[in-house]
Design a protein around this motif. Sequence first.
Motif, PDB file in Angstrom:
ATOM      1  N   SER A 114      -1.538  15.546  -2.056  1.00 26.06           N
ATOM      2  CA  SER A 114      -2.876  14.961  -2.184  1.00 26.06           C
ATOM      3  C   SER A 114      -3.818  15.394  -1.070  1.00 26.06           C
ATOM      4  N   ASN A 115      -3.270  15.901   0.016  1.00 33.37           N
ATOM      5  CA  ASN A 115      -4.136  16.360   1.105  1.00 33.37           C
ATOM      6  C   ASN A 115      -5.014  17.538   0.692  1.00 33.37           C
ATOM      7  N   ALA A 146      -7.949  15.582  -0.793  1.00 27.38           N
ATOM      8  CA  ALA A 146      -8.504  14.494   0.018  1.00 27.38           C
ATOM      9  C   ALA A 146      -9.858  14.835   0.640  1.00 27.38           C
ATOM     10  N   ALA A 175     -13.814   5.597   1.655  1.00 27.52           N
ATOM     11  CA  ALA A 175     -12.520   6.231   1.406  1.00 27.52           C
ATOM     12  C   ALA A 175     -11.402   5.449   2.107  1.00 27.52           C
ATOM     13  N   SER A 215      -8.483   3.122   0.146  1.00 26.17           N
ATOM     14  CA  SER A 215      -7.107   3.519   0.473  1.00 26.17           C
ATOM     15  C   SER A 215      -6.329   2.334   1.029  1.00 26.17           C
ATOM     16  N   ILE A 231      -1.146   9.006  -2.413  1.00 25.17           N
ATOM     17  CA  ILE A 231      -2.514   9.473  -2.625  1.00 25.17           C
ATOM     18  C   ILE A 231      -3.458   8.821  -1.623  1.00 25.17           C
ATOM     19  N   ALA A 242      -3.320  10.226   2.024  1.00 27.42           N
ATOM     20  CA  ALA A 242      -4.020  11.493   2.248  1.00 27.42           C
ATOM     21  C   ALA A 242      -5.507  11.267   2.469  1.00 27.42           C
ATOM     22  N   VAL A 243      -6.105  10.423   1.639  1.00 26.57           N
ATOM     23  CA  VAL A 243      -7.529  10.129   1.766  1.00 26.57           C
ATOM     24  C   VAL A 243      -7.809   9.376   3.056  1.00 26.57           C
ATOM     25  N   THR A 295      -7.410  11.725   6.206  1.00 15.96           N
ATOM     26  CA  THR A 295      -8.472  12.733   6.245  1.00 15.96           C
ATOM     27  C   THR A 295      -9.782  12.093   6.692  1.00 15.96           C
ATOM     28  N   ALA A 328      -6.910  17.340   6.937  1.00 14.28           N
ATOM     29  CA  ALA A 328      -6.184  17.309   5.675  1.00 14.28           C
ATOM     30  C   ALA A 328      -4.990  18.265   5.719  1.00 14.28           C
TER      31      ALA A 328
END
Length: 456
Positions: A62-63, A66, A78, A82, A110, A113-114, A117, A397
């Motif tokens: 997912s990075n 992201a 974000a 998350s 998921i 990652a968000v 980042t 990321a």
Amino acid sequence: MSPEGKSLLNIIVLGFGFMFMFTAFQTCGNIEQTVLKSYNSSDFHGSGYTSMSIIYGVFSASNLIAPSVVAVIGPQLAMFFSGLLYSGYIAMFIHPLTWSFYTASVLVGIAAAVLWTAQGNLLTINSSDSTIGRNTGIFWALLQFSMFFGNLYVYIAWHGKTHISDKDRQTLFISLTVISLVGSFLFFLIQRVEPDPAPSEASESLLPAETTLTDSSPAVLAAPPGLGFQALDAFKKALKLFVTKEMLLLSISIAYTGLELTFYSGVYGTSIGAMTVFGDNAKSLIGLSGICIGIGEILGGGIFGMLNKYIQVGRNPVVLLGLVTHFVGFFLIFLNIASDAPIAPEEGTHLQAFITPSVEVALLCSFLLGFGDSCFNTQLLSIVGYMFREDSAPAFAVFKFIQSIMAAVAFLYSNYLLLHWQLLVLVVMGFLGTLSFFVAEWLAVQRKRDSDYDSI
């Protein structure tokens, strides 16, 4: 308040938000394998190690998307959304079901990652060259307080218990869910810092990942125009950064932090809890071990982050200290903990270690694991923020992509490998990662000198 003061306040709020969220999540990760071993349900067939492997595997993949998500909705929202998914994962343990357990694992991967980042983006845009080290240390120290509070509760509540009842589990995870939600809502306190830009600078403040930073750079909290272009641009930059010489060198060090993250956050606590020689307090020692890891993390973050203005030793000596600290800890763990402890059943292991197992030595190793981890991570966060300042979101990321995929691999093999083999993997990767960091730091210094020369 001045822009610099607001930027510092943003870093502190960011740190507290993560402290609350990860008080819940890291405590959860530290105990979940032990909790699930004690869960009596014919309908549940899940492994804590497998769950964490899924989380970090999805996290890694997912990075790649992201940065696009952060570019579209902004880092503040974000992190909030998350955080809600993190809370959902923790709440699942109140009444775990196999399908909800693994589904929540995918969603948290998921979200992670968000989240990270966006964190890297906010950390960078609220920092300058002169404050990136300080701000990294402040954030890291506040984050690592999360290792203290939840694990203290585990130690007190589980003291003298050899089996974790349904009531014990439900009380703990209801509390952790509430704590996690508090952390998510704290992100709304992060402020926008908007000095009056010069006309020539106005166009440069549109893209948060592209902002040229000074002490008065604005902290961009909302999505600017051109969202589709930004999302695609962020994705392309992540791919390009991944194959740069600097990132390829740093990737070995980052990979090592993923492996040792798995070890200290999931494997080592489970191993201590499986040592029957520690008596009825073995389960509660998982919490005490987490506290000692947190103390090491906080101390390392404080010394090499917040005090780096006064203790200017450079990045390389700090990373070398982290390696030596870890090697000492690994050797003591090898001597003190039984080889099958990471994969022992609920009743624990009866195998003998190389020395008479000592609680004091076990907790000292927890401290060493935390201190060494802070040495590596504070310096990696600092050098990534320094070298890729103009592309901070894609750079972080990539950082998390590498770290999380190695954590996923480590959690996967933790289901099968005996302790001494896991320690051998860590020793080899730690040595290679340190050497590669030295080369990357040398390149960063050379690039800085060339830049200074060209500006004359």
